[in-house]
Design a protein around this motif. Structure first.
Motif, short mmCIF file in Angstrom:
data_model
loop_
_atom_site.label_atom_id
_atom_site.label_comp_id
_atom_site.label_asym_id
_atom_site.label_seq_id
_atom_site.Cartn_x
_atom_site.Cartn_y
_atom_site.Cartn_z
N GLU A 1 38.44 38.35 44.91
CA GLU A 1 37.83 38.54 46.23
C GLU A 1 38.21 39.88 46.83
O GLU A 1 37.40 40.53 47.48
CB GLU A 1 38.22 37.40 47.16
CG GLU A 1 37.77 36.07 46.60
CD GLU A 1 37.26 35.14 47.66
OE1 GLU A 1 37.30 35.49 48.84
OE2 GLU A 1 36.80 34.06 47.28
N ASP A 2 39.46 40.31 46.59
CA ASP A 2 39.94 41.55 47.21
C ASP A 2 39.55 42.82 46.44
O ASP A 2 39.61 43.91 46.98
CB ASP A 2 41.47 41.50 47.37
CG ASP A 2 42.20 41.37 46.04
OD1 ASP A 2 41.61 40.80 45.10
OD2 ASP A 2 43.35 41.82 45.95
N ASP A 3 39.17 42.65 45.16
CA ASP A 3 38.80 43.81 44.34
C ASP A 3 37.85 43.34 43.25
O ASP A 3 38.27 42.72 42.27
CB ASP A 3 40.07 44.43 43.73
CG ASP A 3 39.80 45.67 42.90
OD1 ASP A 3 38.61 46.01 42.66
OD2 ASP A 3 40.78 46.31 42.47
N LYS A 4 36.59 43.61 43.42
CA LYS A 4 35.55 43.11 42.50
C LYS A 4 35.70 43.65 41.08
O LYS A 4 35.14 43.10 40.15
CB LYS A 4 34.14 43.43 43.03
CG LYS A 4 33.85 42.83 44.40
CD LYS A 4 33.87 41.34 44.35
CE LYS A 4 33.58 40.76 45.73
NZ LYS A 4 34.08 39.45 45.94
N ARG A 5 36.46 44.75 40.90
CA ARG A 5 36.69 45.28 39.55
C ARG A 5 37.72 44.45 38.78
O ARG A 5 37.77 44.48 37.56
CB ARG A 5 37.19 46.73 39.62
CG ARG A 5 36.18 47.69 40.24
CD ARG A 5 36.83 49.01 40.52
NE ARG A 5 37.92 48.78 41.48
CZ ARG A 5 38.83 49.68 41.82
NH1 ARG A 5 38.82 50.86 41.30
NH2 ARG A 5 39.76 49.39 42.71
N LYS A 6 38.53 43.71 39.50
CA LYS A 6 39.59 42.89 38.91
C LYS A 6 39.00 41.53 38.52
O LYS A 6 38.34 40.88 39.32
CB LYS A 6 40.69 42.72 39.95
CG LYS A 6 41.93 42.05 39.49
CD LYS A 6 42.92 42.11 40.65
CE LYS A 6 44.15 41.34 40.42
NZ LYS A 6 45.04 41.38 41.59
N ARG A 7 39.23 41.11 37.26
CA ARG A 7 38.72 39.83 36.77
C ARG A 7 39.84 38.79 36.76
O ARG A 7 40.93 39.06 36.25
CB ARG A 7 38.16 39.96 35.35
CG ARG A 7 37.10 41.03 35.16
CD ARG A 7 35.85 40.84 35.97
NE ARG A 7 35.14 39.63 35.60
CZ ARG A 7 34.06 39.19 36.22
NH1 ARG A 7 33.56 39.85 37.24
NH2 ARG A 7 33.47 38.09 35.85
N LEU A 8 39.55 37.61 37.30
CA LEU A 8 40.51 36.51 37.32
C LEU A 8 40.05 35.45 36.34
O LEU A 8 38.86 35.14 36.25
CB LEU A 8 40.62 35.92 38.73
CG LEU A 8 41.02 36.91 39.82
CD1 LEU A 8 41.08 36.21 41.17
CD2 LEU A 8 42.35 37.57 39.49
N LEU A 9 41.00 34.89 35.62
CA LEU A 9 40.70 33.95 34.55
C LEU A 9 41.22 32.55 34.87
O LEU A 9 42.31 32.40 35.43
CB LEU A 9 41.34 34.44 33.24
CG LEU A 9 40.96 35.85 32.81
CD1 LEU A 9 41.86 36.32 31.68
CD2 LEU A 9 39.49 35.90 32.42
N ALA A 10 40.45 31.57 34.49
CA ALA A 10 40.86 30.17 34.64
C ALA A 10 40.21 29.38 33.51
O ALA A 10 39.18 29.79 32.97
CB ALA A 10 40.41 29.61 35.99
N LEU A 11 40.83 28.28 33.14
CA LEU A 11 40.24 27.42 32.13
C LEU A 11 39.16 26.57 32.77
O LEU A 11 39.30 26.11 33.91
CB LEU A 11 41.30 26.51 31.49
CG LEU A 11 42.43 27.20 30.74
CD1 LEU A 11 43.34 26.14 30.12
CD2 LEU A 11 41.91 28.14 29.68
N THR A 12 38.09 26.32 32.04
CA THR A 12 37.08 25.37 32.47
C THR A 12 37.63 23.98 32.16
O THR A 12 38.70 23.84 31.54
CB THR A 12 35.77 25.59 31.70
OG1 THR A 12 36.02 25.32 30.31
CG2 THR A 12 35.24 27.00 31.88
#
Length: 149
Positions: free
Chosen positions: A89-100
């Motif tokens: 949310e704070d930096d659209k270039r940064k990707r956050l990962l989570a398991l489905t």
């Protein structure tokens, strides 16, 4: 203490370590292979499960690999619907990962197999041996080899 100046002892110590790791990873490797995945995919799933919302750069640091080395297996996990990647949310270039949900189920099945294996061995070895084993492995992790020039 083993005489690590002796070549035969060196080989024995290393073989025991390699065989132990092979036994620890054998069942998960088999489970992953049925899906066309490998141990690198397992490590990615493990670290994302340990820290949902992990950034790609943090995952790179934990794995100790280059962005190029991570790219293909991470993309495969995303395409298979096991990992979700979304912008921060704070930096659209940064990707956050989570398991489905499917990724969580797979990671839990893999971890369960390894925990079963550890429980059997730890139960046979006793508390002092387990504490020593954990200490040796922690020391190995805390003292990575020096990079050559």
């Amino acid at each position: 203490m083993p005489d690590l100046k002796n070549s035969a002892v060196q080989r024995h110590v290393m073989e025991v370590f390699f065989r132990g790791y092979q036994a620890f990873t054998a069942k998960p490797d088999e489970m992953l292979a049925r899906r066309g995945l490998s141990r690198v995919h397992h490590r990615i799933l493990f670290f994302i499960a340990s820290d949902p919302g992990l950034s790609v750069s943090a995952l790179l640091a934990r794995l100790g690999v280059s962005k190029q080395a991570l790219n293909t297996p991470l993309r495969q996990l995303i395409e298979m619907g096991l990992v979700d990647s979304r912008p921060a949310e704070d930096d659209k270039r940064k990707r956050l990962l989570a398991l489905t949900a499917d990724g969580e189920q797979l990671e839990q099945r893999l971890r369960r197999e390894q925990i079963r294996h550890l429980r059997r061995v730890f139960g046979d070895m006793g508390e002092a041996a387990v504490a020593a084993w954990l200490s040796v492995n922690q020391a190995l992790a805390d003292r990575p080899p020096k990079k050559s020039a």
